[in-house]
Design a protein around this motif. Structure first.
Motif, PDB file in Angstrom:
ATOM      1  N   SER B  75       0.838  -1.210   0.000  1.00 53.17           N
ATOM      2  CA  SER B  75       0.000   0.000   0.000  1.00 53.17           C
ATOM      3  C   SER B  75       0.865   1.249   0.000  1.00 53.17           C
ATOM      4  CB  SER B  75      -0.974   0.008   1.189  1.00 53.17           C
ATOM      5  OG  SER B  75      -0.278   0.051   2.410  1.00 53.17           O
ATOM      6  N   THR B  76       1.932   1.285   0.806  1.00 56.08           N
ATOM      7  CA  THR B  76       2.785   2.474   0.773  1.00 56.08           C
ATOM      8  C   THR B  76       3.375   2.650  -0.631  1.00 56.08           C
ATOM      9  OG1 THR B  76       4.535   1.114   1.760  1.00 56.08           O
ATOM     10  CG2 THR B  76       3.437   2.640   3.210  1.00 56.08           C
ATOM     11  N   ARG B  77       3.770   1.542  -1.244  1.00 57.73           N
ATOM     12  CA  ARG B  77       4.379   1.635  -2.579  1.00 57.73           C
ATOM     13  C   ARG B  77       3.378   2.143  -3.611  1.00 57.73           C
ATOM     14  NH1 ARG B  77       7.130   3.540  -4.917  1.00 57.73           N
ATOM     15  NH2 ARG B  77       8.393   2.944  -6.697  1.00 57.73           N
ATOM     16  N   ALA B  78       2.154   1.623  -3.564  1.00 58.81           N
ATOM     17  CA  ALA B  78       1.140   2.063  -4.536  1.00 58.81           C
ATOM     18  C   ALA B  78       0.800   3.534  -4.310  1.00 58.81           C
ATOM     19  CB  ALA B  78      -0.117   1.194  -4.418  1.00 58.81           C
ATOM     20  N   ILE B  79       0.711   3.926  -3.052  1.00 58.00           N
ATOM     21  CA  ILE B  79       0.373   5.316  -2.757  1.00 58.00           C
ATOM     22  C   ILE B  79       1.507   6.243  -3.193  1.00 58.00           C
ATOM     23  CG2 ILE B  79      -0.117   6.953  -0.886  1.00 58.00           C
ATOM     24  CD1 ILE B  79      -1.430   4.494   0.584  1.00 58.00           C
ATOM     25  N   GLU B  80       2.754   5.787  -2.957  1.00 54.68           N
ATOM     26  CA  GLU B  80       3.898   6.595  -3.401  1.00 54.68           C
ATOM     27  C   GLU B  80       3.822   6.839  -4.908  1.00 54.68           C
ATOM     28  OE1 GLU B  80       6.967   4.964   0.042  1.00 54.68           O
ATOM     29  OE2 GLU B  80       7.059   4.137  -1.989  1.00 54.68           O
ATOM     30  N   ARG B  81       3.488   5.785  -5.655  1.00 53.39           N
ATOM     31  CA  ARG B  81       3.375   5.959  -7.110  1.00 53.39           C
ATOM     32  C   ARG B  81       2.269   6.947  -7.446  1.00 53.39           C
ATOM     33  NH1 ARG B  81       4.583   0.237  -8.150  1.00 53.39           N
ATOM     34  NH2 ARG B  81       6.778   0.254  -8.785  1.00 53.39           N
ATOM     35  N   ALA B  82       1.180   6.882  -6.665  1.00 55.93           N
ATOM     36  CA  ALA B  82       0.036   7.745  -6.982  1.00 55.93           C
ATOM     37  C   ALA B  82       0.344   9.208  -6.717  1.00 55.93           C
ATOM     38  CB  ALA B  82      -1.185   7.306  -6.176  1.00 55.93           C
ATOM     39  N   ILE B  83       1.047   9.502  -5.628  1.00 60.38           N
ATOM     40  CA  ILE B  83       1.174  10.911  -5.227  1.00 60.38           C
ATOM     41  C   ILE B  83       2.553  11.493  -5.502  1.00 60.38           C
ATOM     42  CG2 ILE B  83      -0.651  10.704  -3.487  1.00 60.38           C
ATOM     43  CD1 ILE B  83       1.501  10.550  -1.340  1.00 60.38           C
ATOM     44  N   GLY B  84       3.408  10.723  -6.171  1.00 59.88           N
ATOM     45  CA  GLY B  84       4.683  11.296  -6.616  1.00 59.88           C
ATOM     46  C   GLY B  84       5.812  11.212  -5.615  1.00 59.88           C
ATOM     47  N   VAL B  85       5.942  10.090  -4.940  1.00 63.00           N
ATOM     48  CA  VAL B  85       7.049   9.901  -4.015  1.00 63.00           C
ATOM     49  C   VAL B  85       7.926   8.779  -4.535  1.00 63.00           C
ATOM     50  CG1 VAL B  85       7.662   9.187  -1.665  1.00 63.00           C
ATOM     51  CG2 VAL B  85       5.679  10.685  -2.044  1.00 63.00           C
ATOM     52  N   GLU B  86       9.228   9.020  -4.618  1.00 61.52           N
ATOM     53  CA  GLU B  86      10.121   7.941  -5.037  1.00 61.52           C
ATOM     54  C   GLU B  86      11.152   7.708  -3.936  1.00 61.52           C
ATOM     55  OE1 GLU B  86       9.753   5.751  -7.572  1.00 61.52           O
ATOM     56  OE2 GLU B  86      11.375   4.803  -6.440  1.00 61.52           O
ATOM     57  N   PRO B  87      10.919   6.699  -3.103  1.00 62.11           N
ATOM     58  CA  PRO B  87      11.812   6.512  -1.961  1.00 62.11           C
ATOM     59  C   PRO B  87      13.191   6.019  -2.371  1.00 62.11           C
ATOM     60  CG  PRO B  87      10.027   4.891  -1.937  1.00 62.11           C
ATOM     61  CD  PRO B  87       9.869   5.698  -3.164  1.00 62.11           C
ATOM     62  N   SER B  88      14.088   6.060  -1.409  1.00 66.66           N
ATOM     63  CA  SER B  88      15.484   5.716  -1.660  1.00 66.66           C
ATOM     64  C   SER B  88      15.643   4.213  -1.879  1.00 66.66           C
ATOM     65  CB  SER B  88      16.333   6.122  -0.470  1.00 66.66           C
ATOM     66  OG  SER B  88      15.921   5.392   0.664  1.00 66.66           O
ATOM     67  N   GLU B  89      16.781   3.845  -2.410  1.00 64.47           N
ATOM     68  CA  GLU B  89      17.118   2.429  -2.598  1.00 64.47           C
ATOM     69  C   GLU B  89      17.145   1.748  -1.237  1.00 64.47           C
ATOM     70  OE1 GLU B  89      19.294  -1.148  -2.890  1.00 64.47           O
ATOM     71  OE2 GLU B  89      20.092   0.615  -1.889  1.00 64.47           O
ATOM     72  N   GLN B  90      17.615   2.480  -0.218  1.00 65.84           N
ATOM     73  CA  GLN B  90      17.664   1.939   1.147  1.00 65.84           C
ATOM     74  C   GLN B  90      16.269   1.528   1.623  1.00 65.84           C
ATOM     75  OE1 GLN B  90      19.849   3.998   4.485  1.00 65.84           O
ATOM     76  NE2 GLN B  90      17.779   4.442   5.153  1.00 65.84           N
ATOM     77  N   THR B  91      15.286   2.371   1.318  1.00 65.27           N
ATOM     78  CA  THR B  91      13.918   2.056   1.713  1.00 65.27           C
ATOM     79  C   THR B  91      13.439   0.778   1.037  1.00 65.27           C
ATOM     80  OG1 THR B  91      13.359   4.345   2.161  1.00 65.27           O
ATOM     81  CG2 THR B  91      11.535   2.887   1.599  1.00 65.27           C
ATOM     82  N   HIS B  92      13.718   0.677  -0.270  1.00 63.77           N
ATOM     83  CA  HIS B  92      13.316  -0.540  -0.976  1.00 63.77           C
ATOM     84  C   HIS B  92      13.973  -1.758  -0.350  1.00 63.77           C
ATOM     85  CE1 HIS B  92      11.075   1.682  -3.854  1.00 63.77           C
ATOM     86  NE2 HIS B  92      12.123   2.268  -4.410  1.00 63.77           N
ATOM     87  N   ALA B  93      15.253  -1.634  -0.009  1.00 64.66           N
ATOM     88  CA  ALA B  93      15.976  -2.760   0.579  1.00 64.66           C
ATOM     89  C   ALA B  93      15.383  -3.135   1.932  1.00 64.66           C
ATOM     90  CB  ALA B  93      17.452  -2.412   0.717  1.00 64.66           C
ATOM     91  N   LEU B  94      15.057  -2.119   2.737  1.00 64.17           N
ATOM     92  CA  LEU B  94      14.464  -2.394   4.053  1.00 64.17           C
ATOM     93  C   LEU B  94      13.104  -3.062   3.907  1.00 64.17           C
ATOM     94  CD1 LEU B  94      15.354   0.714   6.226  1.00 64.17           C
ATOM     95  CD2 LEU B  94      15.745  -1.676   6.816  1.00 64.17           C
ATOM     96  N   ARG B  95      12.347  -2.627   2.919  1.00 65.36           N
ATOM     97  CA  ARG B  95      11.031  -3.245   2.704  1.00 65.36           C
ATOM     98  C   ARG B  95      11.184  -4.695   2.275  1.00 65.36           C
ATOM     99  NH1 ARG B  95       8.052   1.749  -0.311  1.00 65.36           N
ATOM    100  NH2 ARG B  95       7.720   2.995   1.573  1.00 65.36           N
ATOM    101  N   LYS B  96      12.195  -4.943   1.433  1.00 64.94           N
ATOM    102  CA  LYS B  96      12.452  -6.335   1.051  1.00 64.94           C
ATOM    103  C   LYS B  96      12.753  -7.156   2.298  1.00 64.94           C
ATOM    104  CE  LYS B  96      14.102  -5.460  -3.609  1.00 64.94           C
ATOM    105  NZ  LYS B  96      15.261  -5.281  -4.479  1.00 64.94           N
ATOM    106  N   LEU B  97      13.594  -6.592   3.158  1.00 66.45           N
ATOM    107  CA  LEU B  97      13.961  -7.301   4.385  1.00 66.45           C
ATOM    108  C   LEU B  97      12.707  -7.602   5.221  1.00 66.45           C
ATOM    109  CD1 LEU B  97      16.302  -8.412   5.982  1.00 66.45           C
ATOM    110  CD2 LEU B  97      16.743  -6.132   6.897  1.00 66.45           C
ATOM    111  N   LEU B  98      11.800  -6.630   5.246  1.00 60.68           N
ATOM    112  CA  LEU B  98      10.539  -6.848   5.974  1.00 60.68           C
ATOM    113  C   LEU B  98       9.744  -7.990   5.357  1.00 60.68           C
ATOM    114  CD1 LEU B  98       8.686  -3.524   6.919  1.00 60.68           C
ATOM    115  CD2 LEU B  98       9.400  -5.379   8.427  1.00 60.68           C
ATOM    116  N   ILE B  99       9.669  -7.973   4.021  1.00 55.72           N
ATOM    117  CA  ILE B  99       8.903  -9.027   3.336  1.00 55.72           C
ATOM    118  C   ILE B  99       9.556 -10.389   3.560  1.00 55.72           C
ATOM    119  CG2 ILE B  99       8.209  -9.911   1.053  1.00 55.72           C
ATOM    120  CD1 ILE B  99       6.624  -7.576   1.080  1.00 55.72           C
ATOM    121  N   TYR B 100      10.899 -10.456   3.504  1.00 56.32           N
ATOM    122  CA  TYR B 100      11.572 -11.735   3.769  1.00 56.32           C
ATOM    123  C   TYR B 100      11.224 -12.212   5.185  1.00 56.32           C
ATOM    124  CZ  TYR B 100      14.525 -10.202  -0.170  1.00 56.32           C
ATOM    125  OH  TYR B 100      14.979  -9.745  -1.384  1.00 56.32           O
ATOM    126  N   SER B 101      11.231 -11.272   6.135  1.00 55.76           N
ATOM    127  CA  SER B 101      10.927 -11.629   7.524  1.00 55.76           C
ATOM    128  C   SER B 101       9.539 -12.227   7.626  1.00 55.76           C
ATOM    129  CB  SER B 101      10.972 -10.392   8.426  1.00 55.76           C
ATOM    130  OG  SER B 101      12.093  -9.614   8.176  1.00 55.76           O
TER     131      SER B 101
END
Lengths: 262, 433, 280, 355
Positions: B75-101
């Motif tokens: 949801s955060t990712r879809a909302i970011e796309r909708a409202i014009g937010v492009e988070p850092s590579e670090q954020t993507h990596a942390l989210r991946k880590l969350l999903i792996y967890s």
């Protein structure tokens, strides 16, 4: 000490509170040494016995006629009824449709509404007598353990009787109200800590997010003062109240607190 | 000898949430199979309408506790796309880590507590504890580790707090990360052993079907988190944003429920489809696990979803080690949350532990949500569960009723269905028998 | 207590007997080596800890060494009192104390004593009554006025009957009302119906010990003033939230300056009236 | 000796400074306005177990007290003044072994203020130059030097053992004397809280009502206050989710509370003695400006202004004191340039201290 017979029931919700009980990890086995779980659909195969219970834990809110019938049956079969989480306690997030345009809410979710039967969302205590509520969305396992052990020892569970700010201020958290700088894009500029019952260890503020009131109102909520302050920060009363009822729109007691405030 | 059987598996125990599978067998022929959800409707798409962008992820993660990380992240990712937010590579990596967890936690819970007891002839995990304490110990080890990872990265095991629009509101300390890093190798070793045990069990049920599967796809890695592409086994990739065109929802005459179909046919999402479609990008450790599993791809056997989950557990543990090593070495950069937000529409697709999860949102000038669509893995799989009955029942129809019941239960459980999450999007028509 | 190394730690005491006082109240007798060494005076109070449950402040209900150490407890439904009501003989509780200023019984020597007990206020006053009875020749006349909500709530009934039988003590009793099914031939009305018609010759020879709900102090005080008593002859005992009992935690502060646990709980009515919020 | 003890010092935390354990002097923020919270959390812990016992058998014994020696650097004069009150509170009539142990085992290294801090009004409360309560008081001098004054035997030993000391020249004292003088002249010469205690006895209902309408009763003011020490005591079953093996373990513990909470004024049976926020605020001010001076001979406020910074709704103790006493209190907003400028350079001297 004879082991009390316990049932764990789930109505409508995300199952997070039951999962939080499973999150006791290996301590689940120690818990089972203390209680006799005779009914828990999430973790057990049938046959299970939902009758003659000492304690019934109910998760989830009431959203249809069947669930009204079910909780009445649970009440008849249990000595103590304890709700777990804000859904069972006060309706939970799905209760927000009670205070929104119900038809629009339903239409946004389903194109064809002919098969959907539902009643206004209710916390369990709207239908039956509840002996105790474990707060939070989700509950936290320490709370659950403390309450279960209290009951086993014939002790009333501890009540904080103070706002989340009490626990928050013991830590080095920044107060969300203190700052006059611009609110970041990711959060609200209102923190419900001052009117929300403590006991979570100020979980959200300690993780950089304002309290959104999942544990419900304290016994002494200063709602009008909060609304006044939030309005100064550019929020409308309507929005503040919607936020304040995020987890509790299925509770008539909460509704009353807000009406008294007006 | 012919016998009419109506098998009503009400409250399929050991799945999260409550569902019902009604199977009518007449003259050893399947007459009707319906998978129903008994939970009440929650109308999440309606509830989030009118809510500000930052409120939506908090509310929407309440769709399902066991997939709350996936809902929060997608949801955060879809909302970011909708409202014009492009988070850092670090954020993507942390989210991946969350999903792996979450994947580790969810797969371990499902495998040891919900699926393995069937294979070992047990009625529950509690029952399993008496004869296979070592398996239960492994289960607790992996589940606790997955949960601790979610706590340390996300702030809470259920309904993460720190993953927010644009990044993370707080970071873990190096000590916390090191603690997690040091515990992961044991999980890998223990899961490998379990894979060998499961691979060696004789007389496992099978189902003869060749139905399609769908997962997200990234050419460079085994994708669990947010890619532009979806891919199916039979028809190749298509843009994730066009999911509504490809994964059509249709009404079937015998049910009020909406069904997702790919070219009018049922399809599966989950660990097995991911393995089929993305196996080339498994980590070396993941490939080793795959070797032990003795699976041969493409594998259409729904029952093998259990094995695929174990392989993914190993893979996610290795991917987590890689990311943790990086964060332990480099630390975290302070996030930049400065964006000019605008109205718009955005879609994100991710892999929840039990399969494809898609969120789409539109935000108006006021940055309030005006449209949302959430399709959960169990909703995608619902039709496949029914068509699997068509495939399986003819092969087992002559068996005693109890055995049919057990096999159908195992079949449904193999999907690791989460009924809480499907309750909001499926219509409920309950017939109490 | 002063020299004890750690004033927060209770000593263990075993319940030796439990008596039902009325349907809401029980009295408990305790024993332990520490209790046998205990030195306390009427009006002082103790903090009773139920391990793992909580602590509660309870005034002593008997005089020293008369019948042993006894506390009476009303079940308010609160954490501690409800758990205390479940306890049995042989159970262990923790006790800290005594705390607070006692009734200055020595100063009362030679005086006529009027005891006014509203509801459960009887219990702490009882310790003073027993003290006077044990040292009867030190004091002048002795009157006891008891008031309860309804007849079935009278406590220590046999003991009160013994007092009534004596000729050196006058006991008067009243009830607020008589519910259906209960018998009562005595006075009916609030406790002030008795104080209003209290006969005295020289008011200055008297001392009044009055315990009850603070709101009753106002009315009883007025009634006594009308009979010629001044506020500094009237001794009351105040109730406040107490947590530490030793003047540290501030919970029992009145007007930001008076510690009920240390400066009281016994005060003269004059002192209380000078204290903003004292009669709340 | 300093090298072997944990060192607590001000470190940056977002826009504020907080006391935290540091591993090297590089982490220390030398040019800090003042810490967001006072140092009281190291002496009166936010939560502290007093006793452990068994649910069924009692046998209460005192909880072990963490008595490792610590060094706390960066206590401001207002913090140290407040300790004069705390030292009395926790030793008068009954010793509080927990506070006294933490106090005894914390070496207090004060740092004098050479500028007025944001929201501070210590001139009025006369708490800018405490005579005791610290082990060493540091004053920054021009030329990357510190003036050190010992306030205890421990402090004196520490100075001689760990520092290069040279004789103090009279001109070194000039800037300090000037600063202190200006604080005195500007603030407390004609402005004083003398007589506040009798003023507090008067009726100020309108003021309390007005604040009661605003106050959230959140307790941020009491939690940051160096002179608030209210606590409450509870019993709990000390069973955690991580260990359910012995459910009869119990603890008596205390934690900070606040007179602004309803629970603070509620007795068994449910009666609430100060039912309104207005009456609780009255209680708060009366305790600080009447009760404490009467009992302990010092003000219950050291003019640090932390409550002003902390209050979410902008209740300002300076404004209320002005209205109560008719003494105007200057509101000082430090500009960027007036903050102490020598941060990295001064660390040399501290390194010599071998903290």
């Amino acid at each position: 000490m004879t082991k009390p017979k316990v049932g764990i029931f789930g109505l409508t919700g995300c199952a997070g509170c039951q999962l939080e009980i499973l999150n006791l990890e290996e301590q689940v086995l120690n818990l089972l040494a203390l209680i006799d779980v005779s009914y828990w659909r999430m973790a057990q195969e049938l046959p299970a016995d939902p009758t003659n219970l000492d304690i019934a834990f109910i998760e989830g809110s009431i959203t249809n006629e069947e669930e009204i019938h079910e909780v009445k049956e649970i009440r008849e079969n249990a000595n103590l009824v304890i709700t777990i989480g804000s859904c069972a306690g006060s309706g939970g997030v799905q209760g927000m449709r009670n205070i929104m345009d119900n038809d629009k809410v339903k239409a946004a979710a389903y194109k064809d509404l002919s098969g959907v039967r539902s009643v206004p969302v209710k916390g369990v205590d709207e239908v039956i007598k509840v002996d105790y509520k474990i707060r939070g969305c989700p509950i936290n396992r320490d709370d659950f353990v403390s309450i279960v052990t209290s009951l086993l020892l014939g002790r009333q569970p501890h009540v904080w009787n103070s706002p989340v700010c009490n626990e928050c201020s013991m830590q080095n958290n920044d107060c969300f109200f203190e700052r006059t700088t611009e609110t970041p894009i990711y959060r609200s500029n209102i923190c419900l800590g001052p009117i929300t019952e403590a006991g979570c260890g100020a979980r959200c503020p300690s993780n950089g997010m304002p309290c959104d009131g999942c544990r419900g109102l304290t016994s002494d909520p200063h709602i009008s003062q909060l609304v006044t302050e939030a309005r100064k920060r550019g929020e409308t009363t309507e929005k503040i109240l919607m936020l304040a009822k995020r987890y509790s729109a299925g509770s008539s007691a909460v509704k009353k607190s807000f009406e008294e405030m007006r | 000898m012919s016998e009419d059987k109506r098998i009503n598996l009400e409250y399929i125990a050991r799945v999260e949430g409550y569902g019902q599978l009604v199977v009518d067998i007449e003259n050893q022929q399947l007459k009707e199979a319906q998978f129903r959800v008994l939970e009440g409707a929650r109308f999440f798409e309606g509830i989030v309408s009118g809510k500000k962008h930052h409120e939506v992820p908090i509310i929407i993660s309440r769709i399902c506790a066991i997939c709350s990380v996936s809902h929060s992240v997608v949801s955060t990712r879809a909302i970011e796309r909708a409202i014009g937010v492009e988070p850092s590579e670090q954020t993507h990596a942390l989210r991946k880590l969350l999903i792996y967890s979450e994947t580790i936690q969810s797969h371990v819970l499902h495998e040891y507590f919900l699926a393995l007891p069937d294979y070992l002839g047990k009625t529950s995990a509690i029952d399993l504890a008496s004869t296979h304490p070592e398996l239960v110990a492994k289960a607790f080890y992996g589940k606790k580790l997955g949960n601790d990872m979610q706590r340390i990265i996300g702030g809470r095991a259920i309904h993460p707090i720190r993953n927010v629009i644009g990044g993370f509101s707080k970071f873990a300390t190096t000590e916390e990360l090191t603690n997690l890093r040091d515990r992961l190798p044991q999980l890998i070793d223990e899961t490998m052993e379990t894979i060998k045990i499961l691979a060696s069990l004789p007389d496992q049920p099978t189902i003869g079907s060749r139905r399609d599967f769908v997962a997200i796809h990234d050419p460079s890695e085994y994708a669990y988190y947010d890619t532009d592409q979806l891919i199916s086994g039979h028809s190749g990739p298509f843009p994730a944003a066009d999911y509504q065109e490809h994964l059509l929802e249709e009404i079937r005459p015998y049910s009020h429920t909406k069904f997702s179909t790919l070219k009018g046919e049922s399809f599966m999402v989950g660990a097995l489809p991911r393995l089929n479609l993305n196996h080339a990008n498994l980590t070396e450790t993941g490939k080793e696990a795959f070797e032990y599993s003795r699976l041969i791809l493409p594998d259409y056997d729904t029952f093998h979803n259990n094995m695929a989950q174990l392989i993914e557990t190993v893979d996610c543990a290795q991917l987590s080690i890689n990311l943790l090593d990086r964060f332990i070495a480099d630390g975290f950069e302070k996030e930049n949350f400065e964006y000019d937000l605008h109205p718009g529409n955005g879609t994100a697709a991710t892999e929840a532990p039990r399969g494809l999860l898609i969120h789409q949102y539109t935000f108006d000038e006021d940055l309030r949500c005006s449209y949302s669509d959430v399709i959960t893995p169990t909703a995608f799989n619902q039709l496949k569960m029914e068509t699997d009955c068509e495939d399986l029942v003819p092969r087992i129809a002559t068996k005693p009723k109890e055995e049919i019941e057990l096999l159908l239960n195992m079949l449904v459980r193999a999907y690791d269905p989460c009924i809480s999450c499907s309750a909001h999007s499926m219509k409920v028509d309950v017939k109490f028998v | 207590m002063k020299n004890k190394e750690n004033p927060y730690i209770p000593f263990d005491a075993t319940i030796t007997s439990i008596k039902e006082l009325n349907r809401f109240s029980k009295s408990y007798r305790f024993d332990s080596p520490e209790i046998r060494e205990l030195n306390y005076e009427p009006g002082q109070f103790f903090e009773i800890t139920i391990y793992g449950v909580g602590q509660s402040v309870i005034g002593a209900t008997d005089s020293m060494f008369d019948e042993g150490f006894e506390l009476a407890v009303l079940n308010t439904g609160g954490l501690v009192s409800s758990k205390l009501h479940q306890l049995e003989v042989g159970n262990v509780v923790g006790i800290r104390g005594p705390f607070g200023k006692p009734f200055p019984m020595d100063e009362f020597k030679g005086k006529n004593m009027l005891f006014i007990c509203a509801g459960i206020g009887f219990w702490p006053v009882r310790s003073a009554i027993k003290h006077v009875l044990a040292n009867r020749s030190d004091f002048g006349k002795m009157n006891v006025i008891l008031g309860v909500r309804e007849p079935s709530l009278f406590c220590y009934v046999n003991e009160v009957e013994e007092w009534i039988a004596r000729d050196d003590i006058t006991v008067q009793q009243t009830v607020d009302g008589i519910p259906e099914g209960e018998q009562w031939n005595g006075e009916v009305g609030l406790i002030t119906v008795l104080t209003d018609k209290f006969e005295i010759d020289n008011p200055e020879d008297w001392v009044v010990l009055c315990v009850g709900p603070p709101v009753a102090f106002k009315f009883i005080g007025m009634s006594l003033n009308n009979r010629g008593f001044t506020d500094d002859q009237i001794y009351v005992s105040l109730e406040r939230k107490m947590k530490c009992g030793i003047g540290k935690c501030n919970n029992c502060l009145i007007d930001g300056r008076v510690y009920v646990c240390q400066n009281g709980a016994v005060f003269t009515l004059a002192e209380v009236k000078a204290l903003p919020g004292g009669l709340d | 000796m300093a090298t072997y003890h944990p060192l607590i010092a001000p470190v940056p935390n977002g826009e504020d400074f907080v006391f935290a354990e540091v591993k090297s002097s590089k982490e220390i923020a030398f040019s800090f306005d003042k810490t967001k919270k006072s140092l009281k959390e190291f002496l009166l812990k936010p939560e502290e177990v007093l006793m452990t016992a068994s649910f069924t058998e009692g046998k209460a014994k005192p909880a072990p007290i963490d008595d490792t020696m610590k060094i706390l650097f960066g206590a401001r004069p207002c913090d140290i003044t407040a300790l004069e009150l705390f030292d009395q509170v926790f030793s008068i009539d009954y010793d509080d072994p927990y506070y006294l142990s933490h106090r005894k085992n914390t070496i207090i290294l004060g740092l004098n203020c050479l500028n007025l801090c944001k929201n501070g009004f210590c001139g009025i409360t006369e708490s800018f130059a405490p005579k005791k309560g610290y082990d060493i008081m540091f004053t920054e001098l021009p030329g990357e030097k510190f003036l050190v004054e010992s306030g205890s035997l421990t402090g004196e030993k520490l100075i001689h053992k760990s520092m290069n000391v040279e004789g103090v020249k009279e001109e070194d004292r000039i800037p300090i004397i000037q600063t202190f003088k200006s604080m005195n002249d500007n603030l407390s010469n004609e402005k004083s809280l003398a007589g506040i205690s009798s003023i507090m006895a008067l009726d100020h209902q309108a003021l309390w009502d007005e604040y009661g309408e605003k106050c959230l009763a959140c307790n941020l003011c009491t939690s940051v206050c160096p002179t608030c020490w209210c606590f409450t005591v509870h019993e709990r079953i000390a069973v955690s989710a991580d260990d359910l093996s012995d459910v009869t373990k119990t603890e008596k513990y205390r934690h900070w509370t606040s007179c602004l909470f309803k629970d603070y004024h509620t007795v068994s049976g449910g009666h609430v003695f100060n039912p309104t926020t207005a009456s609780r605020l009255e209680f708060y001010y009366k305790h600080k400006f009447k009760g404490i001076p009467e009992k302990f001979g010092v003000l219950g406020c050291v003019g640090c202004g932390r409550c002003v910074s902390a209050c979410p709704v902008g209740i300002d103790i300076r404004e209320s004191l002005e209205r109560l006493t008719n003494v105007e209190i200057d509101i000082y907003e430090p500009s960027e340039s007036s903050e102490s400028s020598e941060s990295s350079e001064s660390s040399d001297v501290i390194t010599e201290l071998r903290l």
